[in-house]
Structure formats: C-alpha cells, structure tokens
Scaffold this motif. Structure first.
Motif, PDB file in Angstrom:
ATOM      1  N   ARG A   1      54.616  82.300   3.111  1.00  0.00           N
ATOM      2  CA  ARG A   1      55.902  81.847   2.591  1.00  0.00           C
ATOM      3  C   ARG A   1      56.607  83.054   1.977  1.00  0.00           C
ATOM      4  N   LEU A   2      57.872  83.233   2.329  1.00  0.00           N
ATOM      5  CA  LEU A   2      58.656  84.294   1.697  1.00  0.00           C
ATOM      6  C   LEU A   2      59.291  83.701   0.450  1.00  0.00           C
ATOM      7  N   ILE A   3      58.959  84.247  -0.708  1.00  0.00           N
ATOM      8  CA  ILE A   3      59.535  83.654  -1.915  1.00  0.00           C
ATOM      9  C   ILE A   3      60.908  84.256  -2.186  1.00  0.00           C
ATOM     10  N   PRO A   4      61.824  83.428  -2.672  1.00  0.00           N
ATOM     11  CA  PRO A   4      63.180  83.921  -2.951  1.00  0.00           C
ATOM     12  C   PRO A   4      63.158  84.973  -4.067  1.00  0.00           C
ATOM     13  N   VAL A   5      64.132  85.856  -4.034  1.00  0.00           N
ATOM     14  CA  VAL A   5      64.202  86.935  -5.022  1.00  0.00           C
ATOM     15  C   VAL A   5      64.226  86.382  -6.444  1.00  0.00           C
TER      16      VAL A   5
ATOM     17  N   ALA B   1      61.720  86.993   0.318  1.00  0.00           N
ATOM     18  CA  ALA B   1      62.900  86.785   1.165  1.00  0.00           C
ATOM     19  C   ALA B   1      63.932  87.840   0.777  1.00  0.00           C
ATOM     20  N   LEU B   2      63.588  89.078   1.081  1.00  0.00           N
ATOM     21  CA  LEU B   2      64.348  90.238   0.617  1.00  0.00           C
ATOM     22  C   LEU B   2      64.383  91.262   1.746  1.00  0.00           C
ATOM     23  N   ALA B   3      65.561  91.785   2.005  1.00  0.00           N
ATOM     24  CA  ALA B   3      65.683  92.824   3.022  1.00  0.00           C
ATOM     25  C   ALA B   3      66.533  93.966   2.485  1.00  0.00           C
ATOM     26  N   PRO B   4      66.050  95.206   2.452  1.00  0.00           N
ATOM     27  CA  PRO B   4      64.677  95.560   2.791  1.00  0.00           C
ATOM     28  C   PRO B   4      63.734  95.201   1.641  1.00  0.00           C
ATOM     29  N   GLY B   5      62.454  95.099   1.961  1.00  0.00           N
ATOM     30  CA  GLY B   5      61.485  94.856   0.904  1.00  0.00           C
ATOM     31  C   GLY B   5      60.623  93.628   1.124  1.00  0.00           C
TER      32      GLY B   5
ATOM     33  N   GLY C   1      67.722  84.189   6.500  1.00  0.00           N
ATOM     34  CA  GLY C   1      66.558  83.774   5.714  1.00  0.00           C
ATOM     35  C   GLY C   1      66.226  84.677   4.543  1.00  0.00           C
ATOM     36  N   ARG C   2      66.938  85.782   4.393  1.00  0.00           N
ATOM     37  CA  ARG C   2      66.567  86.725   3.339  1.00  0.00           C
ATOM     38  C   ARG C   2      67.773  87.178   2.530  1.00  0.00           C
ATOM     39  N   GLU C   3      67.555  87.458   1.270  1.00  0.00           N
ATOM     40  CA  GLU C   3      68.589  88.072   0.448  1.00  0.00           C
ATOM     41  C   GLU C   3      68.634  89.532   0.872  1.00  0.00           C
ATOM     42  N   GLU C   4      69.807  89.972   1.284  1.00  0.00           N
ATOM     43  CA  GLU C   4      69.866  91.296   1.881  1.00  0.00           C
ATOM     44  C   GLU C   4      70.703  92.244   1.018  1.00  0.00           C
ATOM     45  N   TYR C   5      70.236  93.470   0.921  1.00  0.00           N
ATOM     46  CA  TYR C   5      70.958  94.485   0.150  1.00  0.00           C
ATOM     47  C   TYR C   5      71.372  95.608   1.087  1.00  0.00           C
TER      48      TYR C   5
ATOM     49  N   LEU D   1      73.636  86.973  -0.166  1.00  0.00           N
ATOM     50  CA  LEU D   1      72.684  85.958  -0.615  1.00  0.00           C
ATOM     51  C   LEU D   1      71.962  85.327   0.561  1.00  0.00           C
ATOM     52  N   GLN D   2      70.755  84.889   0.290  1.00  0.00           N
ATOM     53  CA  GLN D   2      69.947  84.176   1.269  1.00  0.00           C
ATOM     54  C   GLN D   2      70.739  82.969   1.773  1.00  0.00           C
TER      55      GLN D   2
END
Lengths: 402, 402
Positions: free
Chosen positions: B6-10, B282-286, B348-352, B385-386
C-alpha cells in the motif's frame, strides 16, 4: 528633527554603501561547513558527471535495434548474458545483438547496449528475457557527460550556497571550498537612556534593544556580530571605542539614542575619525540615517526606535552585508498580497510600511514607530516609492518577508 | 521497483513522523546566541514596556487643555519651565497649566503633561514657547504599558526566533533564553557504488552527494548533522553502525543506493533493529521512502538519486526536523507564479515538480531525475495533489522556494 541639506534617495545611499564596502577575504572550509556561505571562486566540473552512461531505471540493458516493434502483445526474446553489478563499470558484461543484461538503477551501461527496457515491461524467463517494449537510443539512460561535462561551469563566485549547491559541489569533487570570510560587524549602541536587558529600567531608561536586533540581523546575513557595550552619549567615549575597535571589524553599525543630540554626536564622531558621506535619507522611517567611513570600515549610523532600526537594517544594512560578503545574488523572500487599507505617504520619501499577512491579504500595521509589538506581529515590509502619494486598498503589493 | 502493499499518502507519512518525533530537550543560551533557535518556553513581559509615558517626537511636553484652538496663525504662549533630560525620568520638571518643557524623542513625559507638541509647530522664544498646534491627550506619546503590560504574553513556546523576536526579548528583560537543543541527525549514505567527493569515481562509481544534501538541509532546519561514512551495501555493517550511533543521534536519515537491492537492505536492517512503520509513499519522486524507528530514534530511508533526495528532504525530513525541534510554525518561503507548460501527473501519487522562476512565471524542469544540473537551476517545487491529473499551462501555482 532638523532639516538636512539634502535627503539622498535610497538607491543613491545603497550605491554609496556598495562603493565603500569591498568584499572581505576568502578562506577554505570543508564542504560540510559551506552551507549558507558565499562562494569565492567559480567552480567547474573536474570530470564528466556522471562519468559513464548510467541507467535511471531497474531493467534490462539492450541494443535498441533488437526492440523494434516489440510490444506487450509481441515481445522480443533476448538472451540474458549476465547482470550489471553496481559500482563496477569495467566488469560489466558486453552484450551483442540479440542479447541483454540485467541492470539496476544507477548501473553502468554495458558495452554494446544503448538503452534500457524497464523491468515492468520485461518477462524474465531465466536464460531468455521477453522485452515487451520498443526503446529508442539513450532511453532510460543518462549519458556520461549529460549532467556536467569536464570543465563545464557549475557554480559562479558570489553564489549564496543553498542545500542543492552543496550537493552539486560534492558531485564535482569539491571537498574543500573557497568561500568569503564572514564579515565582522561591530555593533555600537549609543544613548544615555540605555540599560542592558538584564537590568530593570528606571523611569526614563529603556533597555538596549537595537544591539540585539542588529546582531541577529548580521547573523541572518551571514556576518559575525561583535557586540560593544552601551556608549552613553559621550563623544570621547564613542571616538575611543571606534578607534580601538577598527582593527577588529569590517564595518560598524552604530545605533543612535532616540534624541537628536545623540544623532549629532554620532555624525560628529564619524566626521572627526573619518568621513560622513551622507546624512539624511529620503527614507521613512530612517530619515536621519548616516553613512560614513572610518579607515577601511564603512559605518551606518542608524537612528531612532527599534522598529525604525529594523527597517533601516533591511533597507541599508542588507546591501552592506551583501557587498562585504561578495554576494552577487541572495534571494529575498517575497510574497504578493492584496492591500486591505489605503496607505497615505509623504511624497518626498521612500516609505516602508510593516504589514501582517492574513492569507493573501496584507494588513498595514500603522502603530507608533516606537512600538515593538507591531514589529513582532508583522510579517514583512511593503515599499512605497519616493514620489508616490500612497497605495490604495485593493491593490497588489509585494511584501518583502522578514 | 516492486509493488508495495500500500502506498501511504504523504499526509499520513507526515502524521507518522510527527508521532514518533517528540521534541528534544531544552538549553539556556545567551540572547546573542538565540537567533534562529526555537523558543522553548512562553515569554511574558517582566515589567511594563516602555515603563513610563514616553515621547515619540522632539517637541514640548504640554497640558493639552492649554492648546485648545492653538494654530499656526494663533499660537498659544506657554512658559518654559525646563527640559526633560534623556534617561532621567524621576528628575524631569513637573509642569503646571500654562507651562511646557522641552522633551526629546524617547524622553519621559513630565508630571502634569499629557501630550507633546512637535518641535516644528512651536516657536521657541526662550522663556516663552509659542505652541502653534492643538494636541489631544496622549498625542505623540507612548503610554507606560502601551507596548507590553507587565505579565503580558510576548512570544509563545515553539516560535522560530527571527530578528525582531530577538529584539523584543531584549526589551522584556531576557538576557538568557530557554531554547530547544539542536536535534542531532545521523546521516548514513549507503550504496556500493559510492565514493567520497575527494575521489575521482571509476566507471560505475559515483560520488556521495546525498550526505552533503542531507547535512546542509539539516543545518538549514536548525539541526546538527553528524556524518557517518559510506556504508557499502552490507547488512551487518549498516546494523552495527546504527546500533553504535543510536546514543549519539536524535534521528537518522539513511540514503539508499539507487538500486532496489540497497533499499531492501535498509528496510531489513531497520526492521531487525526496530520497526518499519511505512515503506512506500504515494509520492513522486520518493515512492520507495521508508519510515521507521530504532529505539528512540525516528529513521527516514530516502531512496534514489540526489534530485529525488532533495524532494524527500523538503517533503518529509522538514516535518521531522520541525517536530524534533518543537517548532510550532516556521514560515516556508512561497511565491505565486503562472505555470508556463502543462504538467501531466500520475493520479495515484502526490507529485513534486522542480520549477525555475522567470519573473512571475514558473517553468517546469522536467529533466531526468538523476540530473543535478536541473536541481541547481531550480528555484523551488510545485505540488500536484494525489488524484489530480496534472496542471495546465497558465494556471497559478504556489512555488515553495528552496
């Protein structure tokens, strides 16, 4: 507050400050001590970075000619000839047409390969790998000199070193770095009414606040504050102190007592030991500010109340510290906001108004200039240029955060 | 990159970090060493500030009843009974109706006076002064408790001490101040391909950049980095190092080598010595970031390339340092800008995304994540945001500056 012969514009004051404040010397520090310092020399890459063709994915190194028309539905079988081991470029297997090798992220591309197919597009059958995706030359690869080529400029002298700059210096082989020394700034509070913070002021006395404002500001700007004690409005005492401190400091910030007499003393003493270059700025607050020079040392005489002192620090001591530290650019934190109230202004002076930010709104804090509570509440300054009549509620303003 | 359960939210990751990172202890430092530190206790005013009714102008202290209807054309004559001397409140002359006394800026209002007429509205005839302006009670005066009343809250525990905060602490009698200790952060780079910056990497090797990024970031956040050497992908070596370093550090940042195997080692070792609380964000990158705890010490395992490391530092190590240092609020420098290009995003991911600022425009720097040059060129990050599909050119974005 008597009339000054001429109030010089702020931009001219900054010009004078820059002219009399040459950059201090340099020193070599370990990279681990360089964060926040000012780079003193241009830095070039000592070698190609990364230095070898490097995979940016986990996957299979291939010759991309082999993957033409490969797809998930019609994958191309390739013969697996080994795997790339991290950190050992020289020993990687060479691949020939029809072959592939496992490669981890960061691995060195084997001879004969020109791209990487990501792991998720491959089916690993052991001796055979089914590549389910067509790749083009260079795909998923960083070229040997793609980040920096040997000799390429990486950072320029004068740079204020941020977190990522420290990282890139490590990457190009810098383990010790030439930075500017921290300018040493003598801080001299004057005023017969002043007592140190650890004393309870009697009626008529106030605690010395300006020393601590100046010192913290000098630290913020990367300098070293040197605190001299309170000078109680005595010409001889101030002159003796400045003369003896001259060898220890690159510049001085003298904060005046709040009365006109004290300010006169400061100007007189600067004039007797050196030269007063400007006295009276088209600046509000901060009109009676003095700029001078004693020996090698630029001197700013800052008038008045702490809240005014804080503004003069931002507007004039900031350029002083930047110039002394050889800093060519240092980002000021700024934020755009909408002004909530009209601000009238005296047209003849560049005026700085403290504001508090509430979301996207900037609320001017008009309070009396002697009050510290509005200073602490404030988030920054807005500037009203000389010649403007003020700013209207609803207009967009740039808030310089502090 | 294998699938995580499971990818956990930031936001959940930050919540975990806060939960396992209690504030470190406190220490007392001189006020001159408190700039940039985190205040550990609420501070109240020890006395009324300024402590006496204080003039904010050079002028004449008057009883304002005497100035009713005074104007430039019809000034009111007042008898001069002396002058207020700076720093000596108790000795100031008392004035009676019809009298006035010279008062400098900052002087203590004499008994019997309730306002000050500014010098420029007065004509000084020696024994008589012509007051050419009507003033109201309190005009040009700061009341004895107008800045702070005795016992009034001045600054709250958890405050990140800025320049003006240091000034106000001096004003309320604080010469030593209780601040949080600087959290000590152990920095552990892992990766068989790593060499120190002073070595020229052979093919397949790369210099350790992440140690220096992490260390500079820790300094920026007010912590003390403690550098451990490169761990070359050996479980036993990493476990031994973390065990022996546990007493020296409040937390650890372990940067992974860039391959999946290295990351597995980090998670295994954290699990064997303590507990892995999250692996996969749920983080990109990371995405492969690990959060764990060994004994008292929170641990963040940071994956990948330096450019990704820099993002994970900003997004997750920032909250770690803030929580450890007991900081309740620390302003992040942000700037609004207009995006120049579309940015697609994985939903699906919070992206920076790193951006470069050109005036009011934010230019996304898409470069491959392994490149340092785009990192150094960048001015900050924008967040997608995700759940969002991306951002469109022309939209307004908040750039978190770095």
């Amino acid at each position: 507050m008597t009339g000054f012969l001429r109030l010089i514009p702020v931009i001219e004051a900054i010009h004078i400050i820059n002219r009399i404040s040459p950059a201090v010397g340099t020193e070599n520090v370990p990279l681990t001590a360089a964060y926040g310092r000012i780079l003193a020399e241009d830095v070039q890459a000592d070698t190609d970075i990364p230095g070898f063709d490097r995979s940016v994915k986990d996957g299979f190194a291939v010759n991309c000619a082999d993957t033409v028309r490969a797809s998930e539905a019609a994958p191309v079988p390739l013969t697996r000839v080994g795997q790339v081991v991290m950190g050992r470029g020289g020993n990687s297997p060479a691949i020939r047409p029809g072959e592939c090798a496992y490669i981890p992220t960061g691995g060195a591309l084997p001879k004969g390969a020109d791209a990487v197919v990501m792991l998720e597009y491959c089916q690993d059958l052991g001796e055979t790998v089914l590549a389910g995706r067509q790749v083009s030359p260079g795909e998923n690869i960083i070229r040997a000199d793609e980040d920096y080529a040997r000799g390429e400029g990486v950072l320029a002298a004068g740079k204020h070193l941020k977190v990522q700059d420290i990282g890139v210096l490590a990457a190009v082989g810098v383990s010790r770095v030439a930075v500017r020394k921290r300018p040493v700034i003598g801080i001299v509070p004057t005023g017969i009414e002043l007592v140190p913070p650890d004393q309870v002021p009697a009626a008529g006395e106030v605690r010395d606040v300006n020393s601590y404002l100046c010192g913290a500001f000098v630290e913020e700007m990367g300098g070293v504050p040197r605190y001299y004690g309170i000078v109680r409005d005595d010409r001889a005492e101030l002159a003796a102190l400045l003369s003896s401190a001259l060898d220890e400091c690159d510049a001085f910030l003298i904060t005046g007592g709040s009365s006109k007499d004290d300010r006169d003393i400061t100007a007189d003493v600067i004039g007797s030991l050196g030269e007063v270059l400007a006295h009276g700025m088209a600046l509000a607050p901060g009109k009676p500010t003095i700029i001078g020079k004693i020996g090698h040392a630029p001197v700013i005489g800052i008038p008045g109340h702490p809240a005014s002192t804080r503004v003069v620090l931002a507007v004039l001591a900031g350029p002083l510290l930047r110039s002394l530290s050889g800093c060519t650019g240092r980002r000021e934190a700024k934020q755009k906001a909408v002004l909530t109230r009209n601000i009238p202004s005296e047209r003849g002076r560049e005026e700085y108004v403290r504001v508090k930010l509430l979301g996207d709104e900037a609320v001017p804090l008009f309070g009396k200039s002697g009050l510290l509570n509005t200073l602490v509440e404030s988030d920054g300054l807005i500037r009203i240029l000389q010649g403007w009549e003020g700013l209207e509620a609803g207009c967009e303003v740039d808030v310089t955060l502090w």
